[in-house]
Design an enzyme around this catalytic site. Structure first.
Site, mmCIF file in Angstrom:
data_model
loop_
_atom_site.group_PDB
_atom_site.id
_atom_site.type_symbol
_atom_site.label_atom_id
_atom_site.label_comp_id
_atom_site.label_asym_id
_atom_site.label_seq_id
_atom_site.Cartn_x
_atom_site.Cartn_y
_atom_site.Cartn_z
ATOM 1 N N ASP A 58 0.862 -1.180 0.000
ATOM 2 C CA ASP A 58 0.000 0.000 0.000
ATOM 3 C C ASP A 58 0.897 1.227 0.000
ATOM 4 O O ASP A 58 1.843 1.313 0.789
ATOM 5 C CB ASP A 58 -0.896 0.019 1.245
ATOM 6 C CG ASP A 58 -1.993 -1.037 1.151
ATOM 7 O OD1 ASP A 58 -2.239 -1.530 0.043
ATOM 8 O OD2 ASP A 58 -2.588 -1.350 2.199
ATOM 9 N N ASP A 86 -13.740 -6.023 -3.485
ATOM 10 C CA ASP A 86 -13.819 -6.056 -2.024
ATOM 11 C C ASP A 86 -15.168 -6.661 -1.667
ATOM 12 O O ASP A 86 -16.212 -6.184 -2.126
ATOM 13 C CB ASP A 86 -13.694 -4.645 -1.436
ATOM 14 C CG ASP A 86 -12.253 -4.151 -1.465
ATOM 15 O OD1 ASP A 86 -11.340 -5.001 -1.493
ATOM 16 O OD2 ASP A 86 -12.036 -2.932 -1.472
#
Lengths: 219, 263
Positions: free
Chosen positions: B11, B130
């Site tokens: 990330d 997701d």
């Protein structure tokens, strides 16, 4: 100077970056003159053989490559570049450069009958699916020695993304094979021409090694 | 035979890597280019970068990171996070990424998948999903629902239907993240992974929940995933890529062995 041929197929900058990382200068070009007058030629590519050949013919690159092959200039094809050196490709029934006798074929797929899948059993009896395109890391069985294989070991793996592969008529043109459901030619060559179905620029150190060997190859 | 892929996920916020636990309390753990090189040498098969930069103005920083990564590692990597348009996709691919991942933008505008696949090829387009377990209900026959905004917004879309649609639109791969499992280190969401893998013909990367090598061998066998995304279990040095691959090999799973780097 190494010419990286731009025929509208694929990420040429990644090949240029890899060549530059190895310490060699290169230019990306679609100019047949520049290609014909370079010391070495790399023709990478992703995409369709048909579109690639059309673009080549439009710009006269096909003839430049044929002439360069006759003139014994070291040449390296990658991925689609490994397919368009054959006489034809099954992909949209495309007539190709014909530098090596044979054609590019697609992986066998009775995909509709089994819902887009070929189910096989591996040695652990796990259910596995063979997906097309063949994408990911796979082995290379070097069936013949070649200067570009210097330093390559049997356990090395390479990165593939493709649905078609070359099928040379003359087996002596096959230098490396890979298994994916079937055994197919993944590295082929003839005289001053070599080509890999896998992406040398994305295959880590073994890929860079073959690329480096090409940069100093004297066929 | 193809090797199963082990894919560390980084990330990146404003050019620095972070690792969030359930998307909160992100801790800064360094330079993404150095980490990319580290994982390249350690035997990662591919890398994933998620740009979690909030401000749109600072997104150019990510493009610079991608360019530098592309000069430093020679394995495939994908970039996701904040990809909204075809131009966003083009920018990361030209910067040197092999693949680009679309997630919430695709939920809002599914056409971006087909446009991306047409412009750059299916193999370039990864559909990031997701997913939360909500139980069977109207419109969510599989019991798994698509969420966005880090799990805060429920979209009323069945995850299984969305995966099939993504494939039909031309996605070349699915990165399947379970919000329930993410950050728990208790293992991947096996039921979800198996469900999606069984119903699409494109590769599925399992994401969320990896805490130990056993979780990875499980998801690559019983879960039928083609690849496993990992983050904190390697970022904090708990395990190395080698530890994971040793375990997988013991379990009879085919993996790629990296070359040793001399210097």
């Amino acid at each position: 100077m190494i010419a990286i041929v731009d025929y509208g197929a694929g990420n040429l900058t990644s090949v240029k970056r890899a060549v530059s990382y190895l310490g060699y200068d290169s230019i990306i070009t679609d100019d047949p003159e520049k290609i014909a007058h370079s010391d070495r030629i790399i023709f990478p590519g992703v995409g369709a053989a048909g579109a690639a050949m059309e673009m080549m013919q439009k710009r006269g690159i096909d003839n430049a490559l044929k002439e360069s092959f006759k003139a014994k200039i070291p040449m390296l094809g990658i991925c689609v570049g490994c397919q368009i050196i054959m006489e034809r490709s099954e992909e949209n029934d495309t007539v190709c450069l014909g530098l090596i006798k044979g054609e590019a074929k697609s992986f066998p797929n009775n995909m509709k009958e089994v819902g887009n899948r070929i189910v096989i059993n591996d040695k652990n009896a796990l259910e596995r699916y063979l997906k097309v395109p063949h994408m990911g890391w796979n082995g290379l069985n070097t069936v013949q020695n070649h200067p570009l294989f210097n330093g390559i070991e049997q356990k090395d793996e390479f990165y593939f993304v493709h649905s078609y592969f070359p099928v040379p008529i003359d087996k002596s043109n096959i230098y490396g094979e890979t298994q994916y459901g079937i055994t197919f030619a993944s590295a082929i060559g003839k005289e001053n021409l070599f080509a890999t179905q896998f992406h040398l620029e994305k295959s880590g150190e073994p890929g860079l090694l073959i690329l480096k060997n090409f940069c100093t190859w004297k066929p | 035979m193809l090797s199963k892929r082990i894919i560390p996920c980084l990330d990146v916020r404003e050019g620095r890597t972070t690792k969030g636990i359930k998307f909160e309390n992100n801790i800064d753990i360094g330079d993404p280019v150095k980490m990319a090189r580290f994982y390249y040498e350690a035997g990662a098969d591919e890398l994933v970068f998620y740009d979690i930069t909030a401000s749109h103005e600072k997104r150019d920083i990510m493009i610079e990171v991608v360019k530098e990564v592309a000069r430093t590692i020679f394995i495939p990597f994908s970039v996701g996070g904040g990809i909204r348009t075809l131009e966003d996709m083009r920018a990361v691919l030209l910067a040197g990424a092999e693949k680009v991942s679309v997630n919430s933008a695709a939920v809002k505008n599914p056409e971006i998948i087909s446009q991306g696949a047409k412009a750059f090829g299916n193999q370039c387009v990864v559909l990031g999903m997701d997913v939360k377990h909500v139980g069977e209900k109207k419109g969510i026959a599989s019991g798994y629902e698509i969420v966005i905004n880090g799990g805060r917004t429920y979209m009323g879309i069945d995850a299984l239907e969305w995966a099939k649609k993504g494939q039909a639109l031309g996605a070349g791969e699915i990165c399947l993240n379970s919000i329930d499992a993410d950050g728990t280190k208790d293992g991947y969401e096996m039921t979800l992974t198996r469900l999606i893998s069984d119903n699409v013909s494109i590769p599925v990367i399992a994401s969320g929940g990896a805490g130990k090598p056993e979780h990875i061998s499980e998801v690559l066998t019983r879960g039928c995933a083609d690849a496993a995304l990992i983050a904190s279990m390697v970022h904090y040095g708990t395990y190395t890529i080698n530890d994971i691959k040793n375990h997988l090999e013991q379990k009879g799973i085919k993996i790629r062995r990296n070359r040793k780097f001399s210097s």
